[in-house]
Design an enzyme around this catalytic site. Structure first.
Site, mmCIF file in Angstrom:
data_model
loop_
_atom_site.group_PDB
_atom_site.id
_atom_site.type_symbol
_atom_site.label_atom_id
_atom_site.label_comp_id
_atom_site.label_asym_id
_atom_site.label_seq_id
_atom_site.Cartn_x
_atom_site.Cartn_y
_atom_site.Cartn_z
ATOM 1 N N LYS A 127 -23.487 -12.694 53.189
ATOM 2 C CA LYS A 127 -22.528 -11.691 53.661
ATOM 3 C C LYS A 127 -22.810 -10.392 52.937
ATOM 4 C CE LYS A 127 -19.045 -11.154 56.499
ATOM 5 N NZ LYS A 127 -18.781 -11.896 57.737
ATOM 6 N N ASP A 167 -19.239 -7.311 61.449
ATOM 7 C CA ASP A 167 -17.975 -7.910 60.988
ATOM 8 C C ASP A 167 -16.958 -6.772 61.072
ATOM 9 O OD1 ASP A 167 -16.946 -10.529 59.532
ATOM 10 O OD2 ASP A 167 -15.995 -8.874 58.485
HETATM 11 P P1 NDP Z 1 -13.089 -5.243 64.123
HETATM 12 O O1 NDP Z 1 -13.364 -4.216 63.094
HETATM 13 O O2 NDP Z 1 -13.667 -5.096 65.470
HETATM 14 O O3 NDP Z 1 -11.516 -5.419 64.298
HETATM 15 C C1 NDP Z 1 -10.707 -5.746 63.235
HETATM 16 C C2 NDP Z 1 -9.272 -5.797 63.710
HETATM 17 O O4 NDP Z 1 -8.456 -6.345 62.675
HETATM 18 C C3 NDP Z 1 -8.721 -4.410 64.001
HETATM 19 O O5 NDP Z 1 -7.733 -4.506 64.979
HETATM 20 C C4 NDP Z 1 -8.124 -4.021 62.649
HETATM 21 O O6 NDP Z 1 -7.125 -3.043 62.712
HETATM 22 C C5 NDP Z 1 -7.552 -5.347 62.197
HETATM 23 N N1 NDP Z 1 -7.523 -5.382 60.722
HETATM 24 C C6 NDP Z 1 -8.575 -5.242 59.895
HETATM 25 N N2 NDP Z 1 -8.193 -5.281 58.617
HETATM 26 C C7 NDP Z 1 -6.867 -5.427 58.646
HETATM 27 C C8 NDP Z 1 -5.887 -5.531 57.641
HETATM 28 N N3 NDP Z 1 -6.208 -5.483 56.338
HETATM 29 N N4 NDP Z 1 -4.605 -5.723 58.044
HETATM 30 C C9 NDP Z 1 -4.279 -5.772 59.358
HETATM 31 N N5 NDP Z 1 -5.177 -5.657 60.357
HETATM 32 C C10 NDP Z 1 -6.439 -5.492 59.996
HETATM 33 O O7 NDP Z 1 -13.533 -6.628 63.457
HETATM 34 P P2 NDP Z 1 -13.795 -8.027 64.150
HETATM 35 O O8 NDP Z 1 -12.952 -8.186 65.347
HETATM 36 O O9 NDP Z 1 -15.260 -8.187 64.258
HETATM 37 O O10 NDP Z 1 -13.311 -9.020 62.995
HETATM 38 C C11 NDP Z 1 -12.001 -9.586 62.960
HETATM 39 C C12 NDP Z 1 -12.023 -10.834 62.124
HETATM 40 O O11 NDP Z 1 -12.913 -11.791 62.712
HETATM 41 C C13 NDP Z 1 -12.516 -10.678 60.685
HETATM 42 O O12 NDP Z 1 -11.821 -11.570 59.856
HETATM 43 C C14 NDP Z 1 -13.978 -11.066 60.771
HETATM 44 O O13 NDP Z 1 -14.472 -11.495 59.512
HETATM 45 C C15 NDP Z 1 -13.876 -12.218 61.755
HETATM 46 N N6 NDP Z 1 -15.107 -12.593 62.445
HETATM 47 C C16 NDP Z 1 -15.839 -11.684 63.143
HETATM 48 C C17 NDP Z 1 -16.979 -12.066 63.811
HETATM 49 C C18 NDP Z 1 -17.765 -11.119 64.661
HETATM 50 O O14 NDP Z 1 -18.713 -11.572 65.302
HETATM 51 N N7 NDP Z 1 -17.416 -9.852 64.740
HETATM 52 C C19 NDP Z 1 -17.463 -13.445 63.739
HETATM 53 C C20 NDP Z 1 -16.579 -14.346 63.033
HETATM 54 C C21 NDP Z 1 -15.470 -13.905 62.412
HETATM 55 P P3 NDP Z 1 -7.501 -1.519 62.315
HETATM 56 O O15 NDP Z 1 -8.313 -0.997 63.431
HETATM 57 O O16 NDP Z 1 -6.181 -0.848 62.171
HETATM 58 O O17 NDP Z 1 -8.242 -1.586 61.013
HETATM 59 O O1 2IT Z 2 -18.019 -14.026 60.022
HETATM 60 C C1 2IT Z 2 -18.968 -14.134 60.827
HETATM 61 O O2 2IT Z 2 -19.389 -15.234 61.187
HETATM 62 C C2 2IT Z 2 -19.561 -12.907 61.363
HETATM 63 N N1 2IT Z 2 -19.083 -11.826 61.060
HETATM 64 C C3 2IT Z 2 -20.764 -12.988 62.250
HETATM 65 C C4 2IT Z 2 -22.012 -13.163 61.440
HETATM 66 C C5 2IT Z 2 -23.303 -13.103 62.212
HETATM 67 O O3 2IT Z 2 -24.335 -13.169 61.526
HETATM 68 O O4 2IT Z 2 -23.318 -12.998 63.434
#
Ligand code: NDP
Ligand code: 2IT
Length: 446
Positions: A127, A167
């Site tokens: 990460k 992420d």
């Molecule tokens: P994005 O940046 O696209 O979206 C994040 C969302 O979560 C936004 O709506 C954001 O609001 C909100 N958010 C972030 N931090 C906080 C906080 N501290 N408190 C409240 N709301 C918060 O990220 P992703 O959708 O990619 O990621 C979301 C989650 O999914 C994370 O935990 C990430 O680790 C996990 N994840 C992502 C993957 C991926 O492929 N992208 C894969 C697996 C897991 P705001 O815009 O106001 O910050």
């Molecule tokens: O938390 C996760 O699994 C991710 N943010 C995606 C990682 C990846 O390598 O696609």
């Protein structure tokens, strides 16, 4: 946990990682659930698997200087943790958020080991990230930050070494800037990042993969327990990449999503969220979720994040950030009749929340299994890059669906084998751990 050896290893983890409570939280959860495996496998104890698996192979911390639009130099801190390469090269996302520090990167890298193992694809755990906040920055500022970040990171990554991805805060725009800088520095195309744009080596369906995969996993979990998404009310936190495509797929599968959020507050739409409006606000305008209420009559916006868990629902899909559901919120979910929680975000439930789910018989899909569709599809992007081929959306989506079904089956079977039927958290930890532990043992003391 009663096993003295495991308690001793955990004590060392606590001493070595003071000031990193989320990391200790994640290690404790894994240890508590794999205790029966360790009890049954003295060979793992002798091989020091636990002592090694909690210690990153290496961590890189670096300065990221960049120039803002006023000509002023700004400095952020960059991180990459190479946690475990027992099952091939390092793989994991990059988080850009002001809350990033070494403890968060470590927790995400540690979780990634087991998640990647569950996908059945050959990917070890990593990460990275920075305390840079893309919110409110111009495109030029984001580009200069990404270029500076990559100017250090490039020497630590590679298609056969470590493949970063998105992420929180790292989407297609950021990956594009990072990829461009990597290519410029190395003067060669390799599949060194995933989540790339389609014209330059990205995979169709990677954008949708985490959210869709979450729903595929949840669908399996529901079906195994005589239920389905059809006609159910769903609450989804977040409105980023994962949340948006979870909403899309849950709706396709017949559910009604009534709430979404961002870090300022949440919207409630009793008629069902109009996802095209959310996409316009979040993907096109990079705006705030609050604007939904101005555009959709009858919907309501409320300040604050936590309140979203007071909305009555059947299924909750937390897709924002770590520890967003605490014990109190979990109690309210239960009281309101919620019977299933599946995690799109990483570690969104506190240990108290998880205890509440399990004590009340909720179906609980833990992050490392439920959100593995993102990294799994990153693995498929790597395969396409190696083959120099691009598969169709339908091909990738079908593979993703198969992988998520398989992950559910692995969690279900491992839980049954170790006498914890229905505890998919234990099943995920055990199934993910076993493959990595066997690989570590086979490769000797490294
Ligand atoms: P994005 O940046 O696209 O979206 C994040 C969302 O979560 C936004 O709506 C954001 O609001 C909100 N958010 C972030 N931090 C906080 C906080 N501290 N408190 C409240 N709301 C918060 O990220 P992703 O959708 O990619 O990621 C979301 C989650 O999914 C994370 O935990 C990430 O680790 C996990 N994840 C992502 C993957 C991926 O492929 N992208 C894969 C697996 C897991 P705001 O815009 O106001 O910050
Ligand atoms: O938390 C996760 O699994 C991710 N943010 C995606 C990682 C990846 O390598 O696609």
């Amino acid at each position: 946990m009663k096993n003295q050896y495991m308690l001793d290893v955990l004590e060392t983890v606590k001493k070595r990682n003071q000031g990193e409570p989320e990391f200790i939280q994640a290690v404790t959860e894994v240890f508590e659930t794999i205790e029966p495996v360790i009890e049954a496998r003295p060979d793992f104890v002798k091989a020091g698997i636990l002592e090694r698996i909690v210690e990153p192979e290496r961590q890189i911390i670096f300065r990221v200087p960049w120039v803002d639009d006023n000509g002023k130099v700004q400095v952020n801190r960059g991180y990459r943790v190479h946690f475990n390469s027992a099952i091939v090269q390092y793989k994991g996302g990059i988080r850009l958020h002001p809350s990033v520090y070494s403890g968060i990167i470590k927790v995400l890298g540690f979780e990634q080991i087991f998640k990647n193992s569950l996908t059945t694809l050959p990917m070890g755990g990593a990460k990275g990230g920075s305390d840079f906040d893309p919110k409110g920055k111009s495109d030029g500022e984001v580009m200069r930050f990404c270029q500076s970040f990559m100017t250090e990171l490039y020497r630590h990554i590679g298609a056969d070494c470590d493949v970063p991805a998105g992420d929180i805060g790292t989407g297609a725009r950021e990956i594009g800037y990072m990829f461009g800088q990597y290519k410029r520095l190395q003067n060669e195309f390799t599949g060194v990042l995933t989540g790339k744009g389609i014209p330059y080596g990205g995979s169709l369906a990677r954008t949708q993969a985490t959210g869709y995969g979450l729903c595929y996993f949840t669908d399996e979990m529901l079906k195994a327990n005589g239920k389905s998404f059809a006609g159910q009310t769903v609450v989804i936190s977040g409105s980023g990449n994962v949340a948006i495509y979870a909403c899309e797929k849950a709706t396709t599968l017949g559910a009604k999503v009534v709430a979404m959020s961002d870090s300022n507050g949440y919207i409630y739409d009793a008629d069902g969220i109009k996802l095209d409006v959310v996409k316009q606000i979040k993907e096109v305008e990079r705006g705030r979720i609050k604007e939904y209420a101005d555009r959709v009559p009858g919907s309501v916006y409320t300040e604050g994040c936590k309140g979203i868990w007071t909305i009555k629902c059947d299924i909750a899909l937390p897709c924002a950030t770590q520890n967003e559901i605490d014990g109190e919120s979990a109690e309210i979910l239960v009281k309101n009749g919620c019977y299933a929680v599946a995690e799109g975000a990483n570690m969104p439930s506190t240990p108290e929340a998880i205890n509440t789910y399990l004590a009340n018989g909720l179906l609980y899909g833990p992050a490392k299994a439920a959100n593995a569709g993102g990294v799994a599809t990153s693995g498929l992007e790597m395969s396409q890059n190696s083959q120099r081929l691009s598969w169709t959306f339908e091909e990738v989506d079908a593979k993703l669906h198969g992988i998520m079904k398989n992950i559910f089956a692995s969690c279900d079977n491992a839980a049954k084998t170790y006498g914890m039927e229905g505890n998919y958290m234990a099943g995920a930890n055990i199934a993910g751990f076993l493959k990595v532990a066997e690989a570590m043992k086979a490769q000797g003391c490294v």
